[in-house]
Design an enzyme around this catalytic site. Structure first.
Site: not given
Ligand SMILES: *Cc1c(COP(=O)(O)O)cnc(C)c1O
Length: 395
Positions: A129, A214, A243
């Site tokens: 994701f 990521d 986050k």
């Molecule tokens: C939550 C998340 C995203 C997206 O972050 P948003 O602030 O919702 O755009 C991207 N990559 C990972 C691994 C995430 O957990």
């Protein structure tokens, strides 16, 4: 409950009006133990005195000027992020998706800058994701998330998570970069093993690709190290962070080596809000706290205790749970019952968690939890799982 808010979320019928440390108080006066942290965002819990003070001082002074000017707090945050990581340079945006998408832009621009404009494709993993923008959706290829939104954005190839051979086979003359979560979060707390992460580094080096991690969910101390890739003893070329970074203020960042960022010259990328006074003031306070002496040692200690207690519960209720997995304060209980039912029942019993794919309930508590909070959470888990195992599903 129907409201004027576009109904894109499956929301629990509850709202909160106050946060105190690891607890949230609902508008109807109930107190909840927060092991979700607003999806790994409230790294220091709610109303942390240092964060409150830092923001209160800033809020009465200056909020926003745009990136037409220098922003001293942004500079200080970038410097501390670089001092505490592999990175030499940082770009600030407002969310995780923007940070990942920015890393993808950086990778293409890098290849172009070193004379390989034909290298523009990015390899990502099944079950990943990376956000809800078109590019990040097209990287993850989650059919549910793409359905009805038209053709995917071209330029993304998918390989099975954890399989180096398939990754090597998918690498071609147009490949620019690999993007991987060290632990898949939304996908169900699925950790990459250390050898795989090392193999990614070697593969990227061999084929002249940028390695992008990521760490939107795994970063900022979540796994017990400041960045999850530190456990593997390797470094990426670029990394997406968000986050936990702002502790609740919206902020995201692209972190990169000077080499990887060589194409990011004036005018190549931008954001109106990115790195403004409020978000960088908050993030600087969070980062100072998380990198302070002993903080991450305490996270490692309390997370070892949480894992041990979690494993005991899984062993005690084999009909309810399959396993608990993850690292640090990023744990996933793989359920044999429906994870959404478990999520609802835990909340009814006073414990907030976060569902994920793969029938998982996630524990993502604030990094400031103590053993007493673990005991309280495990007590609720024990009670809810116990009611299930005895046929009283509490419905
Ligand atoms: C939550 C998340 C995203 C997206 O972050 P948003 O602030 O919702 O755009 C991207 N990559 C990972 C691994 C995430 O957990």
């Amino acid at each position: 409950m129907n409201t004027a808010v576009m109904p894109t979320y499956g929301r629990a019928d509850i709202a909160f009006e106050k946060g105190e440390g690891v607890y949230l108080i609902s508008t109807d006066g109930r107190r909840f133990l927060d092991f979700g942290s607003g999806i790994a965002v409230n790294a220091l819990g709610h109303s942390h005195p240092k964060l409150v003070k830092a923001l209160q001082d800033q809020v009465g002074t200056l909020w926003h000027t745009s990136n037409l000017y220098h922003i001293p707090q942004q500079t200080a945050l970038a410097e501390l992020l670089c001092k505490t990581s592999f990175a030499d340079l940082v770009f600030f945006g407002n969310s995780g998706a923007e940070a990942v998408e920015g890393c993808i832009k950086l990778a293409r621009k890098y290849q172009s800058a070193i004379g390989h404009p034909e290298k523009w494709r990015v390899i990502a993993c099944s079950g990943s994701f990376h956000g809800r923008s078109f590019a990040t959706l097209s990287a993850s290829k989650n059919a549910k998330h793409l359905d009805g939104f038209g053709p995917e954005t071209d330029g993304f190839d998918q390989v099975p998570f954890g399989n180096l051979n398939e990754l090597r086979n998918a690498t071609g003359g147009e490949t620019a970069a690999i993007v991987v979560e060290p632990i898949q979060g939304e996908g169900g707390i699925r950790p990459a093993d250390i050898e795989y992460l090392k193999g990614l580094r070697a593969t990227a080096d061999e084929f002249g690709l940028l390695l992008i991690f990521d760490e939107v969910q795994t970063g900022m101390g979540r796994t017990g190290k400041l960045w999850a890739h530190e456990w593997a003893g390797i470094e990426p070329d670029a990394m997406a962070v968000a986050k936990g970074l702002g502790g609740g203020m919206p902020i995201g960042a692209i972190m990169a080596t000077e080499n990887a960022a060589q194409g990011m010259t004036p005018g190549t990328h931008g954001s109106t809000y990115g790195g403004n006074y409020l978000s960088t003031t908050a993030a600087l306070a969070v980062l100072e706290e998380v990198t302070s002496d002993g903080f991450l040692d305490r996270v490692q200690e309390v997370s070892a205790y949480l894992l041990q207690k979690g494993e005991e519960i899984v062993a005690k209720y084999p009909d309810v749970f399959q396993e608990v997995r993850g690292k640090g304060l990023m744990l996933g209980f793989v359920c044999k019952v429906t994870n959404l039912d478990m999520w609802n029942k835990l909340r009814d019993a006073g414990l907030l968690t976060v569902p994920a794919d793969d029938n998982v309930v996630r524990f993502l508590p604030p990094l400031i939890i103590e053993k007493s909070h673990v005991d309280e959470a495990i007590g609720i888990l024990d009670q809810v799982a116990g009611a299930w195992e005895h046929g009283d599903d509490g419905a």
